[in-house]
Design an enzyme around this catalytic site. Sequence first.
Site, PDB file in Angstrom:
ATOM      1  N   SER A 151       0.839  -1.201   0.000  1.00  0.00           N
ATOM      2  CA  SER A 151       0.000   0.000   0.000  1.00  0.00           C
ATOM      3  C   SER A 151       0.874   1.251   0.000  1.00  0.00           C
ATOM      4  O   SER A 151       1.977   1.240   0.556  1.00  0.00           O
ATOM      5  CB  SER A 151      -0.876   0.001   1.256  1.00  0.00           C
ATOM      6  OG  SER A 151      -1.501   1.262   1.421  1.00  0.00           O
ATOM      7  N   TYR A 164      -2.667  -1.719   9.883  1.00  0.00           N
ATOM      8  CA  TYR A 164      -2.716  -2.166   8.477  1.00  0.00           C
ATOM      9  C   TYR A 164      -1.402  -1.849   7.758  1.00  0.00           C
ATOM     10  O   TYR A 164      -0.800  -2.713   7.106  1.00  0.00           O
ATOM     11  CB  TYR A 164      -3.905  -1.487   7.789  1.00  0.00           C
ATOM     12  CG  TYR A 164      -3.942  -1.639   6.291  1.00  0.00           C
ATOM     13  CD1 TYR A 164      -4.408  -2.814   5.708  1.00  0.00           C
ATOM     14  CD2 TYR A 164      -3.517  -0.603   5.456  1.00  0.00           C
ATOM     15  CE1 TYR A 164      -4.447  -2.954   4.328  1.00  0.00           C
ATOM     16  CE2 TYR A 164      -3.554  -0.737   4.080  1.00  0.00           C
ATOM     17  CZ  TYR A 164      -4.025  -1.923   3.526  1.00  0.00           C
ATOM     18  OH  TYR A 164      -4.049  -2.063   2.151  1.00  0.00           O
TER      19      TYR A 164
HETATM   20  N1  LIG Z   1      -8.385  -0.448  -2.693  1.00  0.00           N
HETATM   21  C1  LIG Z   1      -7.398   0.275  -2.184  1.00  0.00           C
HETATM   22  O1  LIG Z   1      -7.490   1.502  -2.016  1.00  0.00           O
HETATM   23  C2  LIG Z   1      -6.094  -0.404  -1.810  1.00  0.00           C
HETATM   24  C3  LIG Z   1      -4.985   0.425  -1.586  1.00  0.00           C
HETATM   25  C4  LIG Z   1      -3.770  -0.160  -1.238  1.00  0.00           C
HETATM   26  C5  LIG Z   1      -3.673  -1.527  -1.126  1.00  0.00           C
HETATM   27  N2  LIG Z   1      -4.755  -2.321  -1.338  1.00  0.00           N
HETATM   28  C6  LIG Z   1      -4.582  -3.777  -1.196  1.00  0.00           C
HETATM   29  O2  LIG Z   1      -4.982  -4.404  -2.385  1.00  0.00           O
HETATM   30  C7  LIG Z   1      -5.502  -5.704  -2.103  1.00  0.00           C
HETATM   31  C8  LIG Z   1      -6.861  -5.863  -2.752  1.00  0.00           C
HETATM   32  O3  LIG Z   1      -7.726  -4.858  -2.271  1.00  0.00           O
HETATM   33  P1  LIG Z   1      -9.104  -4.508  -3.015  1.00  0.00           P
HETATM   34  O4  LIG Z   1      -9.212  -3.047  -3.026  1.00  0.00           O
HETATM   35  O5  LIG Z   1      -9.233  -5.260  -4.278  1.00  0.00           O
HETATM   36  O6  LIG Z   1     -10.143  -5.081  -1.940  1.00  0.00           O
HETATM   37  P2  LIG Z   1     -11.664  -5.595  -2.158  1.00  0.00           P
HETATM   38  O7  LIG Z   1     -12.274  -4.977  -3.353  1.00  0.00           O
HETATM   39  O8  LIG Z   1     -12.316  -5.411  -0.821  1.00  0.00           O
HETATM   40  O9  LIG Z   1     -11.486  -7.166  -2.458  1.00  0.00           O
HETATM   41  C9  LIG Z   1     -10.913  -7.978  -1.484  1.00  0.00           C
HETATM   42  C10 LIG Z   1     -10.637  -9.357  -2.052  1.00  0.00           C
HETATM   43  O10 LIG Z   1      -9.929 -10.113  -1.053  1.00  0.00           O
HETATM   44  C11 LIG Z   1     -10.700 -11.273  -0.708  1.00  0.00           C
HETATM   45  N3  LIG Z   1     -10.544 -11.529   0.717  1.00  0.00           N
HETATM   46  C12 LIG Z   1     -10.832 -10.699   1.758  1.00  0.00           C
HETATM   47  N4  LIG Z   1     -10.536 -11.306   2.928  1.00  0.00           N
HETATM   48  C13 LIG Z   1     -10.042 -12.525   2.617  1.00  0.00           C
HETATM   49  C14 LIG Z   1      -9.560 -13.615   3.369  1.00  0.00           C
HETATM   50  N5  LIG Z   1      -9.546 -13.598   4.719  1.00  0.00           N
HETATM   51  N6  LIG Z   1      -9.118 -14.707   2.720  1.00  0.00           N
HETATM   52  C15 LIG Z   1      -9.140 -14.753   1.375  1.00  0.00           C
HETATM   53  N7  LIG Z   1      -9.596 -13.775   0.597  1.00  0.00           N
HETATM   54  C16 LIG Z   1     -10.047 -12.667   1.214  1.00  0.00           C
HETATM   55  C17 LIG Z   1     -12.131 -10.954  -1.096  1.00  0.00           C
HETATM   56  O11 LIG Z   1     -12.831 -12.173  -1.330  1.00  0.00           O
HETATM   57  P3  LIG Z   1     -14.475 -12.218  -1.233  1.00  0.00           P
HETATM   58  O12 LIG Z   1     -14.961 -11.473  -2.459  1.00  0.00           O
HETATM   59  O13 LIG Z   1     -14.800 -13.662  -1.252  1.00  0.00           O
HETATM   60  O14 LIG Z   1     -14.844 -11.518   0.037  1.00  0.00           O
HETATM   61  C18 LIG Z   1     -11.896 -10.137  -2.380  1.00  0.00           C
HETATM   62  O15 LIG Z   1     -11.641 -10.976  -3.479  1.00  0.00           O
HETATM   63  C19 LIG Z   1      -5.479  -5.841  -0.572  1.00  0.00           C
HETATM   64  O16 LIG Z   1      -4.324  -6.545  -0.162  1.00  0.00           O
HETATM   65  C20 LIG Z   1      -5.409  -4.403  -0.096  1.00  0.00           C
HETATM   66  O17 LIG Z   1      -4.799  -4.314   1.180  1.00  0.00           O
HETATM   67  C21 LIG Z   1      -5.964  -1.793  -1.671  1.00  0.00           C
END
Ligand SMILES: NC(=O)c1ccc[n+]([C@@H]2O[C@H](COP(=O)([O-])OP(=O)(O)OC[C@H]3O[C@@H](n4cnc5c(N)ncnc54)[C@H](OP(=O)(O)O)[C@@H]3O)[C@@H](O)[C@H]2O)c1
Length: 259
Positions: A151, A164
């Site tokens: 992140s 986090y």
């Molecule tokens: N969006 C942002 O602003 C942002 C910024 C920096 C970093 N990130 C990082 O990018 C990654 C993806 O984020 P995103 O924005 O795509 O999030 P998201 O839209 O909330 O999607 C989360 C994904 O992770 C899965 N997941 C959540 N908890 C889990 C668990 N305990 N075991 C296995 N799978 C799990 C969910 O599966 P289900 O659909 O089955 O729930 C979904 O596929 C994360 O590591 C996050 O920390 C995100």
Amino acid sequence: MTASPRSGASRIALITGGSRGLGRSAALALAADGVDVILTCVSNEAGAQAVVSEIEAKGRRAVALRLDVGDSKTFPAFAEAVKAALAATWQRERFDFLVNNAGVGLHASFEETTEAQFDMLFNIHFKGTYFLTQKLLPLINDGGRIVNLSSGLTRFAMAGASAYAAMKGGVETLTRYLAKELGARGIAVNTIAPGAIETDFSGGMVRDNPQVNAMVAGFTALGRAGLPDDVGGAIASVLGEGNRWVNAQRIEVSGGMLV
Ligand SMILES: NC(=O)c1ccc[n+]([C@@H]2O[C@H](COP(=O)([O-])OP(=O)(O)OC[C@H]3O[C@@H](n4cnc5c(N)ncnc54)[C@H](OP(=O)(O)O)[C@@H]3O)[C@@H](O)[C@H]2O)c1
């Protein structure tokens, strides 16, 4: 089309959390580059199956598996499920790219963060990435690649993200150590560090809260919040043949947040 190390064989990526958000976008971008995909979800099976159908519509093969990255006791059974899927769908024993993407957010001040919240973030983001990679390593081809999601919050500090961001800092350190130790097998390991992206993450805050969205746009050089495909394309790109010499790096994909 991504070049394959083995003549005629498409590459296969395993993406944790491919049912929505950044993992879904990465899965579709990789499929567009000619890569087949194993994706996981923890609860959203309908979303995962929809991504499988979208990938198949692009002429690639895909399989969805259930995985809780916060529960390392389940990793041996998950590795067996991956082996079975590789054999049934690809007649192979190994895949090529691991993308440690699955995760959840938490907004809580340092003073209010509980041990239970800390442990949940530790298990999902850090312990999960560490031991899932360890368990899947025998199934990754020599010459393969690993991408770990971090992140922007490891470079700049925003109140409410101490636990986090600290876990993601651990992921970045782990990336360099994996690159060092797995280089002997020709496996490159990099971190992709997204800025604030419009997904369901953290309750969809960046996408759904107009004040947060405007604030992010205001301190991003490119003048808007990120979209899932801004990051999915970067993940596919770093796994592309043209980036094969990129190793042990933290690549921020934030449109230039807080520069
Ligand atoms: N969006 C942002 O602003 C942002 C910024 C920096 C970093 N990130 C990082 O990018 C990654 C993806 O984020 P995103 O924005 O795509 O999030 P998201 O839209 O909330 O999607 C989360 C994904 O992770 C899965 N997941 C959540 N908890 C889990 C668990 N305990 N075991 C296995 N799978 C799990 C969910 O599966 P289900 O659909 O089955 O729930 C979904 O596929 C994360 O590591 C996050 O920390 C995100």
